[in-house]
Write a protein that holds these residues in place. Structure first.
Motif, short mmCIF file in Angstrom:
data_model
loop_
_atom_site.label_atom_id
_atom_site.label_comp_id
_atom_site.label_asym_id
_atom_site.label_seq_id
_atom_site.Cartn_x
_atom_site.Cartn_y
_atom_site.Cartn_z
N GLY A 32 0.79 -1.22 0.00
CA GLY A 32 0.00 0.00 0.00
C GLY A 32 0.83 1.27 0.00
N TRP A 33 2.13 1.15 -0.21
CA TRP A 33 2.99 2.33 -0.23
C TRP A 33 2.72 3.10 -1.52
N TYR A 34 2.82 4.41 -1.44
CA TYR A 34 2.51 5.21 -2.62
C TYR A 34 3.80 5.72 -3.28
N THR A 72 5.63 5.21 3.00
CA THR A 72 4.65 4.50 3.82
C THR A 72 3.59 5.49 4.28
N SER A 73 2.57 5.00 4.94
CA SER A 73 1.49 5.88 5.41
C SER A 73 1.96 6.88 6.46
N ASP A 74 3.04 6.55 7.17
CA ASP A 74 3.55 7.48 8.19
C ASP A 74 4.75 8.29 7.71
N ASP A 107 0.93 -3.93 10.73
CA ASP A 107 -0.40 -4.11 10.16
C ASP A 107 -1.22 -4.96 11.12
#
Length: 169
Positions: A32-34, A72-74, A107
């Motif tokens: 899910g990394w952008y 990552t999300s963070d 996760d």
């Protein structure tokens, strides 16, 4: 704690892969990394700061490579490198030698993420284990991506996992 001794934040990790497009796809689809910067080519030259910096890091014995940047999300950066004519052999898992041997992601759906990693050509290296059976719901597992890069998955944060009294039912 004095001002020069404060905890530094983590910025990014660099990972060398044999196929940068497949790696971006894996890390985007599975983790899910952008993508911050899609795969692009870097050529050895001294006319730009990036060119000179790469010569400083890699020396003189290269001509070109591909790089991509993800996050990552963070906000932790993932810097992917792919060099032409590189050895496509998976890295040796060497936890008993000095140096990095894994990174860890978090996760709460550890089983689902582990299954997706395996479905996309990765490997589950051990059974999913509970850190504190019958006390806390913390789990962990070691896996590897399709390129042989070993990493760990936690269900809870590092602080919660290792601090006493951090979780009460």
């Amino acid at each position: 704690m004095n001002k020069s001794n404060y905890p530094r934040s983590f910025s990014h990790i660099g990972i060398t892969v044999p196929d940068i497009k497949k790696a971006v796809e894996f890390y985007e689809e599975v983790m899910g990394w952008y993508v911050i910067m899609p795969p692009s080519k870097v050529t050895k030259e001294r006319d730009t700061a990036i060119g000179q910096m790469c010569i400083d890091v890699f020396g003189e014995h290269w001509e070109t490579f591909e790089i991509a940047h993800m996050s990552t999300s963070d906000g932790i950066g993932i810097e992917l490198f792919s060099f032409p004519d590189m050895d496509n052999k998976k890295p040796e898992f060497s936890p008993f030698r000095t140096g990095l041997f894994h990174f860890c992601v978090q996760d709460p759906e550890i089983e689902a993420l582990t299954n997706r990693i395996v479905e996309y050509g990765g490997k589950q290296r051990m059974p999913i284990r509970a850190y504190y059976p019958n006390e806390k719901p913390y789990k962990m597992v070691y896996v590897e991506d399709p390129f042989g890069v070993v990493f760990e998955i936690y269900t809870h944060s590092y602080e919660l996992t290792y601090s006493s009294g951090a979780y009460q039912d």
